[in-house]
Design a protein around this motif. Structure first.
Motif, PDB file in Angstrom:
ATOM      1  N   CYS B  21      15.811-100.447  26.322  1.00 22.95           N
ATOM      2  CA  CYS B  21      16.778 -99.933  26.689  1.00 22.95           C
ATOM      3  C   CYS B  21      17.991-100.707  25.978  1.00 22.95           C
ATOM      4  CB  CYS B  21      16.951-100.265  28.327  1.00 22.95           C
ATOM      5  SG  CYS B  21      18.328 -99.422  28.969  1.00 22.95           S
ATOM      6  N   CYS B  22      18.962-100.195  25.606  1.00 21.00           N
ATOM      7  CA  CYS B  22      19.693-100.989  24.687  1.00 21.00           C
ATOM      8  C   CYS B  22      20.416-102.296  25.309  1.00 21.00           C
ATOM      9  CB  CYS B  22      20.936-100.239  24.326  1.00 21.00           C
ATOM     10  SG  CYS B  22      20.282 -98.633  23.384  1.00 21.00           S
ATOM     11  N   SER B  23      20.633-102.034  26.498  1.00 22.41           N
ATOM     12  CA  SER B  23      21.335-103.364  27.190  1.00 22.41           C
ATOM     13  C   SER B  23      20.212-104.308  27.363  1.00 22.41           C
ATOM     14  CB  SER B  23      22.050-102.811  28.478  1.00 22.41           C
ATOM     15  OG  SER B  23      20.775-102.298  29.381  1.00 22.41           O
ATOM     16  N   GLY B  24      19.078-104.162  27.405  1.00 23.04           N
ATOM     17  CA  GLY B  24      18.033-105.255  27.469  1.00 23.04           C
ATOM     18  C   GLY B  24      17.895-105.160  28.942  1.00 23.04           C
ATOM     19  N   THR B  25      19.078-105.555  29.732  1.00 24.13           N
ATOM     20  CA  THR B  25      18.647-105.507  31.169  1.00 24.13           C
ATOM     21  C   THR B  25      19.112-104.346  31.657  1.00 24.13           C
ATOM     22  OG1 THR B  25      20.683-106.798  31.180  1.00 24.13           O
ATOM     23  CG2 THR B  25      18.926-108.040  31.449  1.00 24.13           C
ATOM     24  N   PRO B  26      18.246-103.402  32.167  1.00 27.41           N
ATOM     25  CA  PRO B  26      18.639-102.163  32.621  1.00 27.41           C
ATOM     26  C   PRO B  26      19.610-102.047  33.831  1.00 27.41           C
ATOM     27  CG  PRO B  26      16.088-102.450  32.535  1.00 27.41           C
ATOM     28  CD  PRO B  26      16.868-103.566  32.468  1.00 27.41           C
ATOM     29  N   GLY B  64      17.636 -87.490  35.655  1.00 30.75           N
ATOM     30  CA  GLY B  64      17.238 -88.602  36.415  1.00 30.75           C
ATOM     31  C   GLY B  64      16.131 -88.246  37.057  1.00 30.75           C
ATOM     32  N   LEU B  65      15.690 -89.154  38.100  1.00 25.44           N
ATOM     33  CA  LEU B  65      14.455 -88.973  38.849  1.00 25.44           C
ATOM     34  C   LEU B  65      14.992 -88.314  40.374  1.00 25.44           C
ATOM     35  CD1 LEU B  65      11.504 -89.755  38.680  1.00 25.44           C
ATOM     36  CD2 LEU B  65      12.357 -91.868  39.874  1.00 25.44           C
ATOM     37  N   TYR B  66      14.028 -87.356  40.628  1.00 25.50           N
ATOM     38  CA  TYR B  66      14.161 -86.487  41.943  1.00 25.50           C
ATOM     39  C   TYR B  66      12.826 -86.839  42.739  1.00 25.50           C
ATOM     40  CZ  TYR B  66      17.950 -83.991  39.870  1.00 25.50           C
ATOM     41  OH  TYR B  66      19.415 -83.768  39.403  1.00 25.50           O
ATOM     42  N   THR B 122      10.391 -87.685  22.487  1.00 25.73           N
ATOM     43  CA  THR B 122       9.816 -89.171  22.462  1.00 25.73           C
ATOM     44  C   THR B 122      10.930 -89.919  23.078  1.00 25.73           C
ATOM     45  OG1 THR B 122       8.417 -88.520  20.749  1.00 25.73           O
ATOM     46  CG2 THR B 122       8.321 -90.700  21.415  1.00 25.73           C
ATOM     47  N   GLY B 123      12.154 -90.132  22.373  1.00 24.96           N
ATOM     48  CA  GLY B 123      13.265 -91.285  22.511  1.00 24.96           C
ATOM     49  C   GLY B 123      13.691 -91.055  23.765  1.00 24.96           C
ATOM     50  N   GLU B 124      13.923 -89.711  24.074  1.00 24.97           N
ATOM     51  CA  GLU B 124      14.628 -89.317  25.496  1.00 24.97           C
ATOM     52  C   GLU B 124      13.697 -89.757  26.642  1.00 24.97           C
ATOM     53  OE1 GLU B 124      17.243 -88.918  27.030  1.00 24.97           O
ATOM     54  OE2 GLU B 124      16.681 -87.881  28.889  1.00 24.97           O
ATOM     55  N   LEU B 125      12.614 -89.374  26.447  1.00 27.01           N
ATOM     56  CA  LEU B 125      11.352 -89.669  27.469  1.00 27.01           C
ATOM     57  C   LEU B 125      11.339 -91.175  27.953  1.00 27.01           C
ATOM     58  CD1 LEU B 125       9.375 -88.523  29.446  1.00 27.01           C
ATOM     59  CD2 LEU B 125       7.805 -88.344  27.675  1.00 27.01           C
ATOM     60  N   ILE B 126      11.286 -91.685  26.685  1.00 25.97           N
ATOM     61  CA  ILE B 126      11.116 -93.339  26.972  1.00 25.97           C
ATOM     62  C   ILE B 126      12.428 -93.734  27.550  1.00 25.97           C
ATOM     63  CG2 ILE B 126      10.953 -95.511  25.614  1.00 25.97           C
ATOM     64  CD1 ILE B 126       9.441 -93.911  23.440  1.00 25.97           C
ATOM     65  N   ARG B 127      13.536 -93.489  26.971  1.00 22.47           N
ATOM     66  CA  ARG B 127      14.807 -94.015  27.687  1.00 22.47           C
ATOM     67  C   ARG B 127      14.683 -93.641  29.114  1.00 22.47           C
ATOM     68  NH1 ARG B 127      20.232 -93.411  27.966  1.00 22.47           N
ATOM     69  NH2 ARG B 127      20.014 -91.116  27.954  1.00 22.47           N
ATOM     70  N   ARG B 128      14.529 -92.311  29.457  1.00 21.77           N
ATOM     71  CA  ARG B 128      14.778 -91.776  30.683  1.00 21.77           C
ATOM     72  C   ARG B 128      13.657 -92.708  31.726  1.00 21.77           C
ATOM     73  NH1 ARG B 128      19.399 -90.172  32.310  1.00 21.77           N
ATOM     74  NH2 ARG B 128      19.407 -89.248  30.086  1.00 21.77           N
ATOM     75  N   ILE B 129      12.506 -92.896  31.226  1.00 20.15           N
ATOM     76  CA  ILE B 129      11.526 -93.606  32.178  1.00 20.15           C
ATOM     77  C   ILE B 129      11.967 -94.878  32.332  1.00 20.15           C
ATOM     78  CG2 ILE B 129       9.557 -94.953  31.998  1.00 20.15           C
ATOM     79  CD1 ILE B 129       8.257 -92.415  30.368  1.00 20.15           C
ATOM     80  N   ALA B 130      12.907 -95.509  31.143  1.00 17.66           N
ATOM     81  CA  ALA B 130      13.455 -96.951  31.343  1.00 17.66           C
ATOM     82  C   ALA B 130      14.658 -96.988  32.388  1.00 17.66           C
ATOM     83  CB  ALA B 130      13.700 -97.595  30.248  1.00 17.66           C
ATOM     84  N   VAL B 131      15.688 -95.984  32.293  1.00 12.41           N
ATOM     85  CA  VAL B 131      16.874 -96.212  32.741  1.00 12.41           C
ATOM     86  C   VAL B 131      16.662 -95.770  34.522  1.00 12.41           C
ATOM     87  CG1 VAL B 131      18.257 -95.773  30.965  1.00 12.41           C
ATOM     88  CG2 VAL B 131      17.585 -93.821  32.362  1.00 12.41           C
TER      89      VAL B 131
END
Lengths: 119, 354
Positions: B21-26, B64-66, B122-131
């Motif tokens: 996650c770009c911010s480091g701290t989500p 997002g998560l549902y 891949t990128g969006e999945l990894i990012r969405r899992i993180a955020v």
């Protein structure tokens, strides 16, 4: 005769295969089948070059120039003087680029081909 | 090793252990939304409109998560696209299942098309899992993806950067209940088909794309060459956009263009028969009257047929490209010759020579 789909860019290197069977899970056209020591390439002609197998093969035993077989997008690209191969991809059922999935994003297809910029 | 596209930070390859996650701290995870498996009358009407291309961008589901039902930390996680038809197919198929649905930002595009473009990737999945803080929500580390998401997702890279192992479910969401009993898909579930219903549901969109030019040409031909000529334009477009998809597997040959030529020639027969019976045509004019529909209608139908390739579930880029180079020049020649002959016929008749 009148079949330009007999050949495609799929290449398989069975000697690299570790038999993880991912390719048999992701291929939507049963191009690969489970084998004893490695996956078997059983129906290469059915390959639509979606690239799922290559992308999910952990040992690069599969190579394919993935892209979407969408004449609409490719002709549109050619008419605008762009590269037909790097042009945006689209395609698929349940709304595919050309038929059903125009969108506002650059690199779209279908109704919005004028905005179909290089990815 | 290929860097996952858009893998947020760009330097994840060097720091695989760091949170992606770009911010480091989500920061605080965004609120989890709630959904149901119910498809309402409004949803169904919306699906119909979607097939006609009405309000295309109004079909975006917030990523997002549902929460579906009453999931807990051990409930399965399913990924979907943020397009209503994709999301609705998943949530309705999961009726009675308590589950989490992770909606990726695919820009309102369905799973397969988005995967082809890499937005369901891949990128969006990894990012969405993180955020979404998914790893805090569930205790397990498995996420079930639709099989058709695979062209955009590298399962091994997702596992490396997010810790979640990817399981590819069946092609069709409606097979999920059976799939979930054993977590193995039959060959049938893994195979994409293109049955009549799937082909016909695309016809409205094909027609919508060609409606305006069709009407314009039909009106022009009506005034220049009469009612039958106007009808010929409509028949050619309907043949290419509605009858072609319907008849696709039954028309001989593999190439879409050749299938289109064949269908177009069949459509041209009654029009040629009608034109040749026009009163007072000389011999040469009769030949032209037969040639014009046989040149123009197959060219139009073949072009529309070729453009249907992107809507199908099986055409390869290599094959389509070969078709374009092989047949488009033929179509252009036929259309050009047909137009010139049509004009010549008009002049012959207008000047009274014929």
């Amino acid at each position: 005769m009148f079949d330009h789909y007999a050949q495609n860019s799929l290449r398989y290197f069975p000697e690299k295969c570790i038999n993880c069977r991912r390719c048999t899970q992701v291929c939507p056209h049963r191009v690969f089948a489970e084998g004893k020591d490695h996956a078997d390439l059983v129906n290469p002609r059915a390959c639509m070059e979606c690239g799922a197998c290559e992308k999910n093969c952990p040992v690069q035993a599969i190579e394919v120039q993935s892209g979407v077989g969408c004449a609409w997008a490719m002709i549109g690209a050619a008419l605008r003087g762009k590269d037909m191969d790097t042009e945006c991809s689209c395609g698929g059922p349940d709304g595919s680029c050309c038929g059903v999935e125009p969108e506002e994003e650059p690199c779209s297809c279908g109704a919005d081909t004028k905005e179909c910029d290089k990815k | 090793m290929e860097q996952p596209e858009n893998a947020c930070c760009g330097d994840t390859a060097q720091k695989p252990a760091a949170p992606c996650c770009c911010s480091g701290t989500p920061g605080p995870a965004p609120a989890i939304r709630t959904t149901t498996s119910a498809i309402t009358g409004k949803d169904r009407w919306d699906h119909v409109l979607a097939r006609w291309g009405v309000n295309r961008m109004g079909r975006i589901v917030p990523p997002g998560l549902y929460r579906l039902g009453s999931p807990d930390k051990d409930s399965p996680v399913f990924a979907s696209a943020n397009y209503t038809l994709s999301f609705d197919a998943l949530r309705s198929a999961l009726a009675g299942t308590d589950a989490w649905i992770l909606v990726l930002d695919t820009k309102g595009i369905n799973v397969w098309c988005a995967a082809g473009k890499g937005t369901f990737g891949t990128g969006e999945l990894i990012r969405r899992i993180a955020v979404t803080g998914l790893s805090e929500v569930v205790a397990h580390r498995k996420i079930i993806l639709p099989q058709l998401g695979a062209p955009g997702v590298s399962a091994q890279e997702v596992a490396r950067y997010s810790g979640f192992s990817v399981e590819y479910g069946p092609v069709r969401a409606r097979d999920l209940p059976v799939y979930l009993a054993t977590h193995t898909a039959t060959k049938e579930m893994r195979t994409v088909r293109f049955p009549l219903a799937d082909r016909l549901v695309l016809a409205p969109m094909e027609l919508v794309h060609t409606l305006l030019p069709m009407i314009a040409v039909a009106v022009v031909l009506y005034f220049l060459a009469g009612t039958v000529a106007g009808l010929a334009a409509i028949a050619a477009v309907l043949a290419g956009t509605v009858f072609f998809p319907a008849l696709l597997p039954y028309i001989p040959t593999h190439d879409f263009s050749m299938k289109g030529f064949i269908l177009g020639a069949l459509v041209a027969i009654p029009f040629a028969a009608a034109f040749v019976r026009a009163p007072g045509l000389s011999g040469i004019a009769q030949v032209i009257a037969i040639l014009v529909p046989f040149l123009l209608i197959p060219a139009v139908v073949a072009y529309l047929a070729l453009n249907f390739t992107g809507s199908t579930t099986f055409t390869s880029r290599t094959g389509v490209k070969k078709e374009i180079f092989r047949y488009v020049p033929v179509m252009v020649l036929m259309a050009g010759a047909g137009t010139i002959l049509g004009i010549a016929l008009g002049i012959l008749r207008f000047t009274g020579v014929a």
